[in-house]
Design an enzyme around this catalytic site. Structure first.
Site, short mmCIF file in Angstrom:
data_model
loop_
_atom_site.label_atom_id
_atom_site.label_comp_id
_atom_site.label_asym_id
_atom_site.label_seq_id
_atom_site.Cartn_x
_atom_site.Cartn_y
_atom_site.Cartn_z
CG ASN A 189 -0.35 0.02 2.45
OD1 ASN A 189 0.41 0.84 2.61
ND2 ASN A 189 -0.53 -0.89 3.36
CB THR A 190 -0.12 4.72 -1.08
OG1 THR A 190 -0.66 4.12 -2.29
CG2 THR A 190 0.77 6.03 -1.12
CB ALA A 191 0.31 4.18 4.32
CB VAL A 192 3.89 0.17 3.75
CG1 VAL A 192 5.16 -0.36 4.03
CG2 VAL A 192 2.94 -0.05 4.74
CD GLU A 210 5.47 -2.12 -9.56
OE1 GLU A 210 4.19 -1.52 -9.77
OE2 GLU A 210 6.41 -1.93 -10.19
CB CYS A 244 -2.61 -4.27 -6.88
SG CYS A 244 -1.55 -5.20 -7.67
#
Length: 453
Positions: A189-192, A210, A244
């Protein structure tokens, strides 16, 4: 020195020994990886069943086959890609040899994820091995059966020092990110992804991220809705929506919303029967936390189909939502589950505007019989990739780079792009140590030369 530091240092020492430089060694390792996969197909399927309720057929065709094809493609193309590439010369370098030499970066870290825990971990590894790197693998702890299996079988087939597997969760990943790598590829995910990038910045380590996003799927009135909905249902609900590049939501004209609902329902019943819970082809949510999250996204929504779940088995029925409020939570975050919202728009232009007002997605889908409409959608939007009149399949083409843009990621891999991602393109010029007379104009003193111009 921690155990993780020791593992990384061993990988670096093995890389520095030069053993990965010969193409024959890389090909031998790829062949060993291929042998590992073929000899453990049933074990891989069993792990995927335990983690995600995938049956043997789905395990093979959704995960294993892509990696096997990637290995075959790499072995076939590696001599061509690794060869020095001559480049166009300037008038001043006609006597010189000018070329690009691809060299391995060093020690690569690949952090996998849980939704396709075999493919997204091993497929980038194929490219990193082909490019001549040492590779540290960190599978996702959420798909624990696959993580345990990879940690067991990889050392049985591949060089143990060059290709170690690190098991564990957040503490182990945190320790890994303190180490210096030459490239990090992360899927998740984007946060990680932002955390990974911050850690990499301390060592100026390049990253391939990715990530995800809300992948739009525009359905034009001018298309075969039966075919379109069948293809959309396949891509959205495979792996219980935990893909995804799955279509996240549908954009369509209000006049065809009900038809789309009925045709999606028809396709879902064809695929999974009247009760998807009994289907061997229908997946389960990875854990209780994600189950509760996805169920929460349906609260207050108008459910046209499905909407039920079973916490004990982490089953969520294939669900279709209609007349969705675009400000609701289900339209604010990536769903990553078997819930399909339908948002009504009255034109292609309105659909394009809707897409462009949001973060750039990992994938975009458009269904239409009008080629100009498809070209317009591609030209006036941005996404990691596009498939027209189907979903997901652009990811299966080895010659197409796979990656995101903006919030959905950076960098890409698959096929030749994997080799390039994990290589340094080194600019090389080899000049003869002869005929220095031709270079005399570059040497001082310059005053006399300037007066002649």
């Amino acid at each position: 020195m921690s155990k993780i530091s020791e593992v990384v240092q061993r990988a670096r020492a093995a890389f520095n020994s030069g053993k990965t430089r010969p193409l024959q060694f890389r090909i031998q390792q790829l062949e060993a990886l291929r042998r590992m996969i073929k000899e453990h197909e049933k074990d891989l399927a069993g792990a995927l069943t335990a983690d995600l309720h995938k049956n043997e057929w789905n395990a093979y065709y959704e995960e294993v086959v892509y990696v096997l094809e990637e290995i075959e493609y790499m072995i076939k193309k590696l001599p061509e890609w690794a060869a020095d590439e001559p480049v166009e010369k300037t008038p001043q370098t006609q006597q010189d040899e000018c070329y690009i030499h691809s060299e391995p970066l060093g020690v690569v870290l690949i952090i996998g994820t849980w939704n396709y825990p075999f493919t997204v971990t091993i497929q980038p590894m194929v490219g990193a091995i082909a490019a001549g790197n040492a590779v540290v693998i960190k599978p996702s702890e959420l798909s624990e059966n696959m993580a345990n299996l990879l940690a067991t079988i990889i050392p049985q087939y591949l060089d143990r020092d060059l290709y170690p597997v690190i098991s564990g969760g957040i503490p182990e990943t945190t320790e890994l990110l303190k180490e210096r790598f030459d490239h990090i590829l992360y899927t998740g995910n984007t946060a990680v992804g932002k955390v990974i990038m911050m850690a990499a910045a301390k060592h100026l380590t390049p990253v391939t991220l990715e990530l995800g996003g809300k992948n739009p799927c525009y359905v034009d009135k001018d298309c075969d809705l039966d075919i379109a909905c069948r293809r959309i249902a396949w891509g959205k609900f495979m792996n219980s929506g935990q893909t995804c590049v799955a279509p996240d939501y549908i954009l369509c004209d209000p006049s065809i919303q009900n038809q789309i609902v009925e045709k999606l329902k028809k396709a879902l019943k064809e695929f999974y029967g009247e009760d998807a819970k009994k289907s061997r082809d229908y997946g389960r949510i990875i854990n209780s936390r994600h189950f509760q999250r996805v169920m929460g996204l349906m609260e207050g929504q108008k459910v046209a189909y499905g909407g039920t779940g079973d916490a004990a088995t982490r089953y969520i029925a294939p669900t279709i939502l209609i007349d969705v409020d675009t400000q609701s939570q289900v339209m604010q975050e990536e769903i990553f589950g078997p819930v399909m919202p339908i948002v009504c728009v009255r034109s292609l232009e309105e659909a394009i505007q809707f897409i462009n007002q949001r973060e750039k997605p990992l994938a975009l889908y458009v269904f239409s019989l009008n080629d100009k409409m498809i070209k317009k959608m591609i030209a006036e939007t941005s996404s990691g990739g596009v498939t027209a009149n189907d979903v997901i399949v652009h990811v299966s083409v080895h010659s197409l780079p796979y990656g995101g843009v903006g919030n959905s990621g950076m960098g890409s891999y698959h096929g030749k792009k994997s080799f390039e991602t994990f290589s340094h393109c080194r600019s090389c010029l080899v000049r003869p140590l002869l005929n220095d007379e031709s270079l005399k104009t570059r040497y001082p003193p310059s005053l006399a030369k300037m007066t002649r111009h």
